[in-house]
Scaffold this motif. Structure first.
Motif, PDB file in Angstrom:
ATOM      1  N   TRP A   1       0.841  -1.200   0.000  1.00 24.23           N
ATOM      2  CA  TRP A   1       0.000   0.000   0.000  1.00 24.23           C
ATOM      3  C   TRP A   1       0.878   1.253   0.000  1.00 24.23           C
ATOM      4  CZ3 TRP A   1      -5.270   1.443   0.257  1.00 24.23           C
ATOM      5  CH2 TRP A   1      -5.497   2.772   0.637  1.00 24.23           C
ATOM      6  N   SER A   2       1.891   1.277   0.868  1.00 24.32           N
ATOM      7  CA  SER A   2       2.788   2.433   0.943  1.00 24.32           C
ATOM      8  C   SER A   2       3.481   2.671  -0.396  1.00 24.32           C
ATOM      9  CB  SER A   2       3.826   2.229   2.046  1.00 24.32           C
ATOM     10  OG  SER A   2       3.209   2.056   3.301  1.00 24.32           O
ATOM     11  N   LEU A   3       3.851   1.593  -1.073  1.00 25.80           N
ATOM     12  CA  LEU A   3       4.447   1.724  -2.405  1.00 25.80           C
ATOM     13  C   LEU A   3       3.448   2.355  -3.376  1.00 25.80           C
ATOM     14  CD1 LEU A   3       6.643   1.252  -4.503  1.00 25.80           C
ATOM     15  CD2 LEU A   3       5.820  -1.104  -4.740  1.00 25.80           C
ATOM     16  N   GLY A   4       2.174   1.968  -3.267  1.00 23.65           N
ATOM     17  CA  GLY A   4       1.141   2.551  -4.118  1.00 23.65           C
ATOM     18  C   GLY A   4       0.993   4.049  -3.887  1.00 23.65           C
ATOM     19  N   ILE A   5       1.025   4.470  -2.611  1.00 23.47           N
ATOM     20  CA  ILE A   5       0.952   5.902  -2.302  1.00 23.47           C
ATOM     21  C   ILE A   5       2.152   6.630  -2.879  1.00 23.47           C
ATOM     22  CG2 ILE A   5       0.967   7.596  -0.429  1.00 23.47           C
ATOM     23  CD1 ILE A   5      -1.673   6.212  -0.609  1.00 23.47           C
ATOM     24  N   LEU A   6       3.325   6.039  -2.758  1.00 20.47           N
ATOM     25  CA  LEU A   6       4.550   6.661  -3.269  1.00 20.47           C
ATOM     26  C   LEU A   6       4.467   6.843  -4.784  1.00 20.47           C
ATOM     27  CD1 LEU A   6       8.156   5.795  -2.194  1.00 20.47           C
ATOM     28  CD2 LEU A   6       7.596   5.876  -4.613  1.00 20.47           C
ATOM     29  N   LEU A   7       4.045   5.804  -5.513  1.00 16.15           N
ATOM     30  CA  LEU A   7       3.974   5.883  -6.968  1.00 16.15           C
ATOM     31  C   LEU A   7       2.894   6.865  -7.411  1.00 16.15           C
ATOM     32  CD1 LEU A   7       4.390   2.108  -7.930  1.00 16.15           C
ATOM     33  CD2 LEU A   7       6.143   3.892  -7.864  1.00 16.15           C
ATOM     34  N   PHE A   8       1.739   6.851  -6.727  1.00 18.90           N
ATOM     35  CA  PHE A   8       0.663   7.793  -7.036  1.00 18.90           C
ATOM     36  C   PHE A   8       1.172   9.227  -6.899  1.00 18.90           C
ATOM     37  CE2 PHE A   8      -2.922  10.486  -6.232  1.00 18.90           C
ATOM     38  CZ  PHE A   8      -3.987   9.958  -6.936  1.00 18.90           C
ATOM     39  N   SER A   9       1.908   9.503  -5.833  1.00 14.86           N
ATOM     40  CA  SER A   9       2.405  10.855  -5.582  1.00 14.86           C
ATOM     41  C   SER A   9       3.456  11.256  -6.603  1.00 14.86           C
ATOM     42  CB  SER A   9       2.987  10.941  -4.166  1.00 14.86           C
ATOM     43  OG  SER A   9       2.034  10.526  -3.206  1.00 14.86           O
TER      44      SER A   9
ATOM     45  N   LEU B   1      -2.266  -0.801 -12.158  1.00 15.97           N
ATOM     46  CA  LEU B   1      -1.266  -1.076 -11.125  1.00 15.97           C
ATOM     47  C   LEU B   1      -1.597  -0.335  -9.835  1.00 15.97           C
ATOM     48  CD1 LEU B   1       1.510  -2.122 -10.133  1.00 15.97           C
ATOM     49  CD2 LEU B   1       2.518  -0.075 -11.163  1.00 15.97           C
ATOM     50  N   LEU B   2      -1.897   0.956  -9.928  1.00 18.90           N
ATOM     51  CA  LEU B   2      -2.196   1.745  -8.726  1.00 18.90           C
ATOM     52  C   LEU B   2      -3.489   1.295  -8.075  1.00 18.90           C
ATOM     53  CD1 LEU B   2      -1.158   5.303  -9.989  1.00 18.90           C
ATOM     54  CD2 LEU B   2       0.101   3.790  -8.454  1.00 18.90           C
ATOM     55  N   THR B   3      -4.473   0.905  -8.888  1.00 19.35           N
ATOM     56  CA  THR B   3      -5.739   0.424  -8.329  1.00 19.35           C
ATOM     57  C   THR B   3      -5.531  -0.840  -7.514  1.00 19.35           C
ATOM     58  OG1 THR B   3      -6.978   1.367 -10.184  1.00 19.35           O
ATOM     59  CG2 THR B   3      -8.069  -0.349  -8.899  1.00 19.35           C
ATOM     60  N   GLU B   4      -4.675  -1.730  -7.983  1.00 23.81           N
ATOM     61  CA  GLU B   4      -4.434  -2.977  -7.257  1.00 23.81           C
ATOM     62  C   GLU B   4      -3.570  -2.759  -6.015  1.00 23.81           C
ATOM     63  OE1 GLU B   4      -3.728  -6.614  -9.076  1.00 23.81           O
ATOM     64  OE2 GLU B   4      -4.671  -6.114 -10.984  1.00 23.81           O
ATOM     65  N   LEU B   5      -2.652  -1.799  -6.068  1.00 26.72           N
ATOM     66  CA  LEU B   5      -1.826  -1.507  -4.890  1.00 26.72           C
ATOM     67  C   LEU B   5      -2.631  -0.779  -3.819  1.00 26.72           C
ATOM     68  CD1 LEU B   5       1.517  -0.341  -6.548  1.00 26.72           C
ATOM     69  CD2 LEU B   5       1.187  -2.417  -5.186  1.00 26.72           C
ATOM     70  N   LEU B   6      -3.555   0.086  -4.228  1.00 25.78           N
ATOM     71  CA  LEU B   6      -4.329   0.894  -3.282  1.00 25.78           C
ATOM     72  C   LEU B   6      -5.693   0.279  -3.001  1.00 25.78           C
ATOM     73  CD1 LEU B   6      -3.380   4.462  -4.564  1.00 25.78           C
ATOM     74  CD2 LEU B   6      -2.453   3.202  -2.611  1.00 25.78           C
TER      75      LEU B   6
END
Length: 381
Positions: free
Chosen positions: A231-239, A278-283
């Protein structure tokens, strides 16, 4: 002849029984009294906040403070203060040699340990020097990253997390500030101060990390496991892609949890479908359905044609990072308002006091300390 087996039992002399009176006697011998329970405790040797109970013998219930129940297996707990007297201190060593190195977690995309040693007053940890700085500085300078840079960083961070999770280790503080960059612009995941190892099937309950990166199950107090890092990786990539966090940070975890639960985490329509997926699955807010393994991560369409081999990933430098490294605002952005005044409260005044050769590791013994410090100060100015 077997009816009176007690006759054959070895009797313990009364003097030996007095020398080994059990827990109460042991604690009494080190200055802890038991008048009406546990009242007086000496000063703890080590701070024990956030320690994890191991698989050793359980603490006798008659020694636990009132209202304190035995901990459940696999759960974190704050140990009673008196337990700290049994924790070992680090052994004092003047010098280290090659036999003292422990590189169990050496990986190309981790900030690896180079050496560690201890004097009577200080514990030193030496890691590889990443002169390029941290990813957060370049995010502030650039604002948004393109798909090519995001793809490289995502692949390298995914490899680092997969490697850690194979050892059962959660990082628990994945964020841009903890991603250092090599001189070629490739990342090194750093700062394992909040990490912990989980046995297979175990869960953690401590609310820790950086609030805008915390998964909902962490904000709620658990249970959570390694999926929280993804999840934290998803937030990082989204940002990195959008230039802003999906949810602004709140001053406390309760308000943050409320916002995270209510936020739809809608992906901008301008995103390529592969990146959006990718972001949808991470978040994904449900950790059971979230993308939480390296193998599943590699199969994402966003990485189509991308090699996850560490040598191939690092073969080409990240040109954008090398360009931004020479940006005139980079030193100021890297300091982020900090000054050398913050070092005045450190017990080890390494900036001004001379260091004797016995305080140095052999790795540093031949380095001109004053020259190294002058170089470090020049980089921060």
């Amino acid at each position: 002849m077997g009816s009176n087996s007690s006759k054959h039992k070895k009797r313990v002399p009364s003097q030996e029984r007095r020398r080994n009176p059990g827990w109460h006697g042991l604690l009494s011998n080190i200055g802890i009294s038991f008048t009406d329970g546990l009242r007086h405790l000496g000063p703890p040797v080590l701070a024990t906040q956030g320690m994890v109970l191991g698989s050793g013998a359980p603490i006798p219930e008659d020694l636990l403070p009132p209202g304190h129940s035995p901990q459940k297996p696999g759960m974190e707990s704050t140990l009673p203060g008196f337990i700290s007297v049994f924790l070992p201190e680090f052994p004092h060593r003047t010098f280290t040699g090659q036999d003292d190195f422990q590189r169990q977690l050496s990986h190309p995309f981790l900030h690896n340990l180079q050496d560690c040693w201890q004097t009577q007053r200080h514990l030193f940890i030496m890691c590889e020097y990443c002169s390029t700085g941290d990813l957060y500085t370049y995010w502030i300078l650039k604002g948004q990253f393109g798909d090519d840079e995001v793809r490289v960083f995502a692949a390298e961070l995914g490899c680092a997390l997969g490697f850690l999770h194979d050892f059962g280790i959660m990082h628990r503080d994945v964020k841009m500030e903890n991603v250092l960059l090599s001189d070629q612009g490739h990342l090194r995941l750093a700062d394992f101060g909040l990490s912990r190892r989980l046995a297979r099937g175990a869960r953690a309950f401590t609310i820790c990390g950086t609030i805008q990166y915390m998964a909902p199950e962490v904000l709620s107090g658990g249970p959570y496991s390694h999926a929280a890092d993804w999840w934290s990786l998803g937030i990082l990539l989204f940002s990195m892609v959008t230039g802003k966090f999906p949810v602004p940070p709140e001053p406390d975890h309760c308000n943050m949890l409320r916002k995270v639960r209510d936020c739809p985490y809608s992906i901008p329509k301008t995103f390529r479908p592969a990146l959006a997926l990718l972001l949808t699955e991470l978040l994904c807010k449900n950790p059971a359905h979230r993308l939480h393994s390296l193998e599943r991560f590699k199969r994402q369409m966003f990485f189509h044609g991308t090699s996850f081999d560490s040598q191939l990933l690092q073969k080409r430098p990240v040109e954008l990072i090398l360009e931004l490294k020479n940006h005139p605002d980079r030193p100021v952005k890297a300091m982020r308002g900090l000054s050398m005044d913050y070092f005045q409260n450190f017990d080890c005044d390494i900036l001004h006091s001379p260091t004797s050769p016995t305080d140095l590791s052999p790795t540093l013994a031949n380095i001109d300390l004053s020259q190294a410090l002058a170089t470090a100060q020049g980089c921060s100015e």
